[in-house]
Motif scaffolding. Structure first.
Motif, mmCIF file in Angstrom:
data_model
loop_
_atom_site.group_PDB
_atom_site.id
_atom_site.type_symbol
_atom_site.label_atom_id
_atom_site.label_comp_id
_atom_site.label_asym_id
_atom_site.label_seq_id
_atom_site.Cartn_x
_atom_site.Cartn_y
_atom_site.Cartn_z
ATOM 1 N N ALA A 3 0.835 -1.210 0.000
ATOM 2 C CA ALA A 3 0.000 0.000 0.000
ATOM 3 C C ALA A 3 0.867 1.258 0.000
ATOM 4 C CB ALA A 3 -0.941 -0.011 1.205
ATOM 5 N N ILE A 4 1.947 1.241 0.768
ATOM 6 C CA ILE A 4 2.870 2.382 0.766
ATOM 7 C C ILE A 4 3.484 2.539 -0.631
ATOM 8 C CG2 ILE A 4 5.037 3.296 1.700
ATOM 9 C CD1 ILE A 4 4.287 1.740 4.333
ATOM 10 N N GLY A 5 3.873 1.424 -1.225
ATOM 11 C CA GLY A 5 4.434 1.456 -2.577
ATOM 12 C C GLY A 5 3.455 2.044 -3.585
ATOM 13 N N ARG A 6 2.177 1.725 -3.447
ATOM 14 C CA ARG A 6 1.169 2.297 -4.349
ATOM 15 C C ARG A 6 1.086 3.813 -4.173
ATOM 16 N NH1 ARG A 6 -1.339 -2.523 -3.060
ATOM 17 N NH2 ARG A 6 -2.637 -1.582 -1.432
ATOM 18 N N TRP A 7 1.178 4.283 -2.917
ATOM 19 C CA TRP A 7 1.148 5.726 -2.670
ATOM 20 C C TRP A 7 2.341 6.401 -3.347
ATOM 21 C CZ3 TRP A 7 4.070 9.551 -0.300
ATOM 22 C CH2 TRP A 7 3.407 10.759 -0.038
ATOM 23 N N ILE A 8 3.513 5.789 -3.227
ATOM 24 C CA ILE A 8 4.709 6.324 -3.881
ATOM 25 C C ILE A 8 4.507 6.353 -5.397
ATOM 26 C CG2 ILE A 8 7.159 5.900 -4.352
ATOM 27 C CD1 ILE A 8 7.292 4.677 -1.469
ATOM 28 N N ASP A 9 3.972 5.263 -5.942
ATOM 29 C CA ASP A 9 3.750 5.187 -7.391
ATOM 30 C C ASP A 9 2.734 6.230 -7.860
ATOM 31 O OD1 ASP A 9 5.566 3.106 -7.522
ATOM 32 O OD2 ASP A 9 4.014 1.541 -7.539
ATOM 33 N N GLU A 10 1.709 6.486 -7.064
ATOM 34 C CA GLU A 10 0.725 7.510 -7.413
ATOM 35 C C GLU A 10 1.386 8.885 -7.471
ATOM 36 O OE1 GLU A 10 -2.302 7.042 -4.428
ATOM 37 O OE2 GLU A 10 -2.980 5.128 -5.285
ATOM 38 N N ARG A 11 2.264 9.170 -6.543
ATOM 39 C CA ARG A 11 2.991 10.452 -6.576
ATOM 40 C C ARG A 11 3.815 10.512 -7.861
ATOM 41 N NH1 ARG A 11 0.225 9.995 -3.253
ATOM 42 N NH2 ARG A 11 -0.943 11.338 -4.599
ATOM 43 N N GLY A 12 4.527 9.417 -8.158
ATOM 44 C CA GLY A 12 5.369 9.394 -9.351
ATOM 45 C C GLY A 12 4.571 9.556 -10.634
ATOM 46 N N ALA A 13 3.396 8.931 -10.693
ATOM 47 C CA ALA A 13 2.553 9.033 -11.886
ATOM 48 C C ALA A 13 2.093 10.465 -12.113
ATOM 49 C CB ALA A 13 1.347 8.104 -11.757
ATOM 50 N N GLN A 14 1.997 11.227 -11.030
ATOM 51 C CA GLN A 14 1.589 12.635 -11.126
ATOM 52 C C GLN A 14 2.799 13.571 -11.171
ATOM 53 O OE1 GLN A 14 -1.262 13.527 -7.989
ATOM 54 N NE2 GLN A 14 -2.160 11.503 -8.210
ATOM 55 N N ASN A 15 3.983 12.977 -11.275
ATOM 56 C CA ASN A 15 5.233 13.742 -11.259
ATOM 57 C C ASN A 15 5.287 14.663 -10.039
ATOM 58 O OD1 ASN A 15 7.769 14.205 -12.341
ATOM 59 N ND2 ASN A 15 7.083 16.018 -13.457
ATOM 60 N N GLU A 16 4.883 14.098 -8.910
ATOM 61 C CA GLU A 16 4.781 14.856 -7.668
ATOM 62 C C GLU A 16 5.648 14.191 -6.602
ATOM 63 O OE1 GLU A 16 0.931 16.528 -5.514
ATOM 64 O OE2 GLU A 16 1.058 14.345 -5.329
ATOM 65 N N PRO A 17 6.525 14.950 -5.962
ATOM 66 C CA PRO A 17 7.310 14.361 -4.878
ATOM 67 C C PRO A 17 6.435 14.155 -3.646
ATOM 68 C CG PRO A 17 7.731 16.704 -5.006
ATOM 69 C CD PRO A 17 6.810 16.367 -6.152
ATOM 70 N N GLY A 18 6.942 13.442 -2.673
ATOM 71 C CA GLY A 18 6.202 13.233 -1.435
ATOM 72 C C GLY A 18 7.120 12.711 -0.350
ATOM 73 N N VAL A 19 6.600 12.748 0.863
ATOM 74 C CA VAL A 19 7.319 12.230 2.031
ATOM 75 C C VAL A 19 6.406 11.233 2.704
ATOM 76 C CG1 VAL A 19 8.320 12.781 4.285
ATOM 77 C CG2 VAL A 19 8.579 14.389 2.381
ATOM 78 N N VAL A 20 6.933 10.053 2.978
ATOM 79 C CA VAL A 20 6.165 9.049 3.715
ATOM 80 C C VAL A 20 7.053 8.519 4.835
ATOM 81 C CG1 VAL A 20 6.775 7.156 2.136
ATOM 82 C CG2 VAL A 20 4.754 6.940 3.579
ATOM 83 N N SER A 21 6.496 8.464 6.034
ATOM 84 C CA SER A 21 7.252 7.905 7.152
ATOM 85 C C SER A 21 6.899 6.434 7.277
ATOM 86 C CB SER A 21 6.940 8.654 8.452
ATOM 87 O OG SER A 21 5.556 8.659 8.704
ATOM 88 N N CYS A 22 7.920 5.623 7.478
ATOM 89 C CA CYS A 22 7.741 4.170 7.512
ATOM 90 C C CYS A 22 8.889 3.579 8.315
ATOM 91 C CB CYS A 22 7.768 3.641 6.093
ATOM 92 S SG CYS A 22 7.765 1.853 5.933
ATOM 93 N N SER A 23 8.596 2.565 9.114
ATOM 94 C CA SER A 23 9.655 1.975 9.938
ATOM 95 C C SER A 23 10.767 1.359 9.095
ATOM 96 C CB SER A 23 9.083 0.944 10.908
ATOM 97 O OG SER A 23 8.366 -0.041 10.198
ATOM 98 N N GLY A 24 10.428 0.615 8.050
ATOM 99 C CA GLY A 24 11.441 0.024 7.178
ATOM 100 C C GLY A 24 12.528 -0.710 7.939
ATOM 101 N N LEU A 25 12.128 -1.492 8.935
ATOM 102 C CA LEU A 25 13.094 -2.096 9.850
ATOM 103 C C LEU A 25 14.056 -3.083 9.199
ATOM 104 C CD1 LEU A 25 10.792 -2.716 12.939
ATOM 105 C CD2 LEU A 25 12.397 -0.832 12.564
ATOM 106 N N LYS A 26 13.583 -3.800 8.205
ATOM 107 C CA LYS A 26 14.423 -4.819 7.569
ATOM 108 C C LYS A 26 14.801 -4.394 6.154
ATOM 109 C CE LYS A 26 12.444 -8.712 10.118
ATOM 110 N NZ LYS A 26 11.836 -10.044 10.006
ATOM 111 N N ARG A 27 15.963 -4.845 5.745
ATOM 112 C CA ARG A 27 16.403 -4.525 4.387
ATOM 113 C C ARG A 27 15.382 -5.006 3.356
ATOM 114 N NH1 ARG A 27 22.132 -4.274 1.672
ATOM 115 N NH2 ARG A 27 21.419 -3.863 -0.433
#
Length: 163
Positions: free
Chosen positions: A55-79
């Motif tokens: 779901a986070i990846g989809r949000w990132i992709d939606e920003r990219g599709a609109q050529n819009e940057p964004g900031v998302v906070s995420c734990s990303g604990l594991k590689r």
């Protein structure tokens, strides 16, 4: 990225505000079953986290599709989680908010109204795989104020602050 209590939401929202970019809090992408599980004091499994990361990846992709940057906070604990978020997204930059267990525990005990309880911090540190050099993740200490951390991120990533 970082463990619970490291300041991801505070820093992410401040950073987005300074940049004039949309902001998303990764906790809002969790299905209710994940929230319920964490609220009950049970750590999430990799299987639990997969739909959340997607779901986070989809949000990132939606920003990219609109050529819009964004900031998302995420734990990303594991590689593996970070790799999943970066896959086919070369524009993604990650920042690791790094702090000691003692400092972060002190902050978690002081906050109210969050589903992640301080007692689960040890499971977060147990899962944490600090970024390797080849991941190109900016590491920032959480010992500074949120404003100072944002200043460091903007400076070190050469971002165009508008505010």
């Amino acid at each position: 990225m970082g463990v619970a209590g490291s300041g991801k939401t505070t820093v992410g929202a401040l950073l987005a505000g300074r940049l004039g970019w949309p902001y998303a809090e990764a906790d809002n992408f969790h299905p209710q079953s994940n929230v319920d599980k964490m609220a009950a004091g049970h750590p999430l499994t990799d299987e639990d986290r997969r739909p959340w990361l997607e779901a986070i990846g989809r949000w990132i992709d939606e920003r990219g599709a609109q050529n819009e940057p964004g900031v998302v906070s995420c734990s990303g604990l594991k590689r593996a989680y970070r790799d999943m978020l970066r896959k086919d997204r070369p524009e993604v930059r990650m920042v690791f908010l790094k702090g000691s267990r003692d400092l972060i525990m002190h902050r978690m005990v002081a906050r109210h109204g969050h589903f992640m309880k301080a007692a689960m911090l040890d499971s977060q540190f147990a899962d944490l795989e600090e970024p390797a050099a080849d991941e190109d993740v900016l590491v920032v200490s959480v010992e500074a104020t949120p404003e100072e951390i944002v200043d460091q991120i903007i400076d070190r990533l050469h971002l165009p602050a508008t505010h």
